[in-house]
Motif scaffolding. Structure first.
Motif, mmCIF file in Angstrom:
data_model
loop_
_atom_site.group_PDB
_atom_site.id
_atom_site.type_symbol
_atom_site.label_atom_id
_atom_site.label_comp_id
_atom_site.label_asym_id
_atom_site.label_seq_id
_atom_site.Cartn_x
_atom_site.Cartn_y
_atom_site.Cartn_z
ATOM 1 N N GLY A 129 0.787 -1.225 0.000
ATOM 2 C CA GLY A 129 0.000 0.000 0.000
ATOM 3 C C GLY A 129 0.817 1.272 0.000
ATOM 4 N N LEU A 130 2.078 1.187 -0.468
ATOM 5 C CA LEU A 130 2.899 2.382 -0.581
ATOM 6 C C LEU A 130 2.657 3.050 -1.935
ATOM 7 N N ARG A 131 3.167 4.250 -2.078
ATOM 8 C CA ARG A 131 3.064 4.965 -3.351
ATOM 9 C C ARG A 131 4.426 5.000 -4.019
ATOM 10 N N LEU A 132 4.474 4.711 -5.318
ATOM 11 C CA LEU A 132 5.702 4.924 -6.082
ATOM 12 C C LEU A 132 5.824 6.421 -6.320
ATOM 13 N N VAL A 133 6.805 7.042 -5.659
ATOM 14 C CA VAL A 133 6.933 8.494 -5.740
ATOM 15 C C VAL A 133 7.997 8.934 -6.733
ATOM 16 N N LYS A 134 8.817 7.994 -7.202
ATOM 17 C CA LYS A 134 9.782 8.357 -8.231
ATOM 18 C C LYS A 134 10.218 7.114 -8.981
ATOM 19 N N LYS A 135 10.136 7.225 -10.314
ATOM 20 C CA LYS A 135 10.671 6.205 -11.207
ATOM 21 C C LYS A 135 11.824 6.846 -11.957
ATOM 22 N N THR A 136 13.030 6.504 -11.535
ATOM 23 C CA THR A 136 14.216 7.048 -12.166
ATOM 24 C C THR A 136 15.181 5.887 -12.401
ATOM 25 N N VAL A 137 16.458 6.179 -12.573
ATOM 26 C CA VAL A 137 17.440 5.120 -12.780
ATOM 27 C C VAL A 137 18.546 5.245 -11.740
ATOM 28 N N ASN A 138 19.286 4.170 -11.615
ATOM 29 C CA ASN A 138 20.481 4.184 -10.779
ATOM 30 C C ASN A 138 21.483 5.142 -11.426
ATOM 31 N N PHE A 139 21.758 6.254 -10.770
ATOM 32 C CA PHE A 139 22.621 7.268 -11.373
ATOM 33 C C PHE A 139 24.034 6.741 -11.639
ATOM 34 N N ASP A 140 24.464 5.740 -10.873
ATOM 35 C CA ASP A 140 25.805 5.180 -11.052
ATOM 36 C C ASP A 140 25.829 4.048 -12.073
ATOM 37 N N ALA A 141 24.651 3.511 -12.417
ATOM 38 C CA ALA A 141 24.533 2.428 -13.399
ATOM 39 C C ALA A 141 23.179 2.584 -14.079
ATOM 40 N N PRO A 142 23.044 3.543 -15.001
ATOM 41 C CA PRO A 142 21.727 3.933 -15.505
ATOM 42 C C PRO A 142 21.037 2.919 -16.404
ATOM 43 N N GLY A 143 21.548 1.712 -16.493
ATOM 44 C CA GLY A 143 20.853 0.672 -17.237
ATOM 45 C C GLY A 143 19.751 0.003 -16.454
ATOM 46 N N THR A 144 19.566 0.403 -15.185
ATOM 47 C CA THR A 144 18.501 -0.179 -14.378
ATOM 48 C C THR A 144 17.747 0.931 -13.648
ATOM 49 N N TYR A 145 16.524 0.617 -13.246
ATOM 50 C CA TYR A 145 15.707 1.583 -12.519
ATOM 51 C C TYR A 145 16.247 1.842 -11.107
ATOM 52 N N HIS A 146 15.828 2.967 -10.560
ATOM 53 C CA HIS A 146 15.836 3.210 -9.126
ATOM 54 C C HIS A 146 14.402 3.604 -8.782
ATOM 55 N N LEU A 147 13.706 2.738 -8.050
ATOM 56 C CA LEU A 147 12.307 2.934 -7.702
ATOM 57 C C LEU A 147 12.196 3.367 -6.246
ATOM 58 N N TYR A 148 11.455 4.443 -6.002
ATOM 59 C CA TYR A 148 11.266 4.985 -4.654
ATOM 60 C C TYR A 148 9.799 4.847 -4.262
ATOM 61 N N TYR A 149 9.547 4.235 -3.114
ATOM 62 C CA TYR A 149 8.193 4.112 -2.563
ATOM 63 C C TYR A 149 8.122 4.854 -1.232
ATOM 64 N N GLY A 150 6.942 5.389 -0.921
ATOM 65 C CA GLY A 150 6.784 6.064 0.361
ATOM 66 C C GLY A 150 5.356 6.499 0.574
ATOM 67 N N ASP A 151 5.192 7.577 1.332
ATOM 68 C CA ASP A 151 3.862 8.130 1.550
ATOM 69 C C ASP A 151 3.495 9.018 0.359
ATOM 70 N N GLU A 152 2.457 9.802 0.482
ATOM 71 C CA GLU A 152 1.961 10.582 -0.642
ATOM 72 C C GLU A 152 3.043 11.412 -1.324
ATOM 73 N N ALA A 153 3.909 12.044 -0.523
ATOM 74 C CA ALA A 153 4.929 12.943 -1.065
ATOM 75 C C ALA A 153 6.337 12.355 -1.000
ATOM 76 N N GLY A 154 6.479 11.138 -0.506
ATOM 77 C CA GLY A 154 7.808 10.568 -0.356
ATOM 78 C C GLY A 154 8.628 11.279 0.707
ATOM 79 N N ARG A 155 8.016 11.535 1.832
ATOM 80 C CA ARG A 155 8.723 12.253 2.900
ATOM 81 C C ARG A 155 9.824 11.379 3.500
ATOM 82 N N PRO A 156 10.949 11.981 3.889
ATOM 83 C CA PRO A 156 12.002 11.214 4.552
ATOM 84 C C PRO A 156 11.438 10.468 5.755
#
Length: 322
Positions: free
Chosen positions: A30-57
Motif C-alpha cells: 500500500g505504498l506509493r511509487l513516488v519516483k521512477k528514475t534510474v540508478n545514477f551510477d549504473a543507468p541501465g537499471t531503474y531506481h524505484l522509490y516508494y513512500g507516503d503521498e509525497a515521499g517524505r524522509p
C-alpha cells in the motif's frame, strides 16, 4: 560530534523483476511509487522509490531492480530486516490482505509494547510490520488496496546484524548521536532524536549468522536523515576527522548523500531532507514518468531502450490516471 541524525531517511535494497516489485509494494504494502528514475551510477537499471503521498524522509523504501540478479544471502554485515509502522490492532487485517494478494505473512511476536508481522517480498527480502500503541502522527497514503485505517505510517526501524556489536553501537552513539534505549539478550535498540517509529535501529549481535551476500533480496544500505546540505558537509568533515572513509557529497537529485561503512560492515548513508520529490513533477503525478537528472537527459533514448517497460496500478495516481 557536529550533528545528530533525527532518524531514518530511507532503506535501499536489490530486487529482480521491476514489475513484480511494483505490484508488491503498491498493491501489497500500500505504498506509493513516488519516483521512477534510474540508478545514477549504473543507468541501465531503474531506481524505484516508494513512500507516503509525497515521499517524505522516513517513509521511503527504494530499490535497484536488476533482471536476472542472483539471490543474495541475508546475514552478518547487513541490515537484515526493514520494519514499517502500522496502527495497533491492524495485523489481523494485514494477514488476510497478504493472503488475498498471494503472499504468506505470519505474526512473529507479541508483547505489551509491540506486535510484529513478517512477510517476504517477491525476492525474499524480509519486511516486518510493527503495531504499537506508541503514537505515530504521520499521515498514511490512503490507497485503494490498503485503507488509511490500516495503512503504513512510515519506517518503524531497521535491524542490523553484526558479529561484534560493540563497534557498531559505539559509532551510532558517538558519531550519529543516537542513544541506547533498550537492551535484551543480543539485541540493542537505539533511538535518534525524540525516538519512536522512524527513529529506531536494532543492533543484533550474532556469531552464528552466515556472512551476508549482497544481491537479490537483500538490503544494499540504510540512510539516516540530516536537514540540509550545510549540516551534511559539517557532519562529513567531522566523520573524516574521526577516521572514517567517507565519500564526497553526491547529488541524488532529490537529496544529496554521503556514504561510509560502519565497523560491522553495514553501508550507511547520510541523506538530506531537501529538496524532495516534487522538484521535477507535480505531487499528483509522482511516479508516472521516467525522470532523469539533467546530466543523463542526453542519454534518455538509450536508457529507455534498456530498462524494462513497467505499468503502475491506477491507485498510484488516482486523480490523474488514464
Amino acid at each position: 560530534m557536529t550533528a545528530a541524525t533525527q532518524g531514518l531517511h530511507h532503506v535501499t535494497a536489490l530486487a529482480g523483476d521491476p514489475q513484480k516489485n511494483i505490484d508488491f509494494y503498491i498493491t501489497g504494502l500500500g505504498l506509493r511509487l513516488v519516483k521512477k528514475t534510474v540508478n545514477f551510477d549504473a543507468p541501465g537499471t531503474y531506481h524505484l522509490y516508494y513512500g507516503d503521498e509525497a515521499g517524505r524522509p522516513g517513509s521511503l523504501m527504494t530499490f535497484f531492480p536488476w533482471r536476472g540478479i542472483a539471490p543474495g544471502r541475508i546475514g552478518a554485515g547487513q541490515s537484515t530486516s526493514t520494519a514499517f509502522s502500522v496502527p495497533a490492532g491492524s495485523l489481523g487485517w494485514w494477514v488476510d490482505h497478504f493472503a488475498s494478494v498471494g503472499s504468506e505473512a505470519k505474526i512473529t511476536s507479541t508483547s505489551s509494547s509491540e506486535e510484529r508481522l513478517l512477510v517476504r517480498d517477491p525476492d525474499g527480502l524480509q519486511i516486518e510490520l510493527v503495531a504499537t500503541h506508541e503514537n505515530d502522527p504521520r499521515d498514511p497514503w490512503d490507497s485503494k488496496s490498503v485503507p488509511a485505517e490500516y495503512a503504513i505510517r512510515g519506517q518503524h526501524s531497521s535491524v542490523l546484524t553484526v558479529r561484534d556489536a560493540e563497534g557498531t553501537i559505539g559509532l551510532m552513539v558517538n558519531d550519529l548521536g543516537m542513544r541506547i534505549v533498550e537492551q535484551e539478550g543480543g539485541r540493542t535498540r537505539l533511538a535518534a532524536g525524540p525516538g519512536g517509529p522512524g527513529a529506531l535501529v536494532d543492533v543484533h549481535a550474532s556469531g552464528l549468522a552466515p556472512e551476508g551476500l549482497t544481491a537479490g533480496g537483500t538490503v544494499h544500505h540504510i540512510a539516516f536523515r540530516v536537514p540540509d546540505q550545510e549540516t551534511q558537509l559539517a557532519w562529513r568533515n567531522d566523520l573524516v576527522s574521526r577516521g572514517h572513509q567517507v565519500t564526497e557529497i553526491l547529488d541524488r537529485q532529490y537529496f544529496t548523500s554521503i556514504y561510509f561503512r560502519e565497523p560491522g560492515g553495514v553501508l550507511f548513508e547520510i541523506a538530506t531532507d531537501t529538496p524532495g520529490f516534487d522538484i521535477d513533477e507535480p505531487l499528483l503525478e509522482l511516479g508516472r514518468s521516467l525522470k532523469l537528472p539533467p546530466w543523463l537527459e542526453p542519454s534518455r533514448e538509450a536508457i529507455e531502450a534498456r530498462v524494462q517497460p513497467v505499468s503502475l496500478p491506477t491507485e498510484n495516481n488516482p486523480e490523474v490516471a488514464a
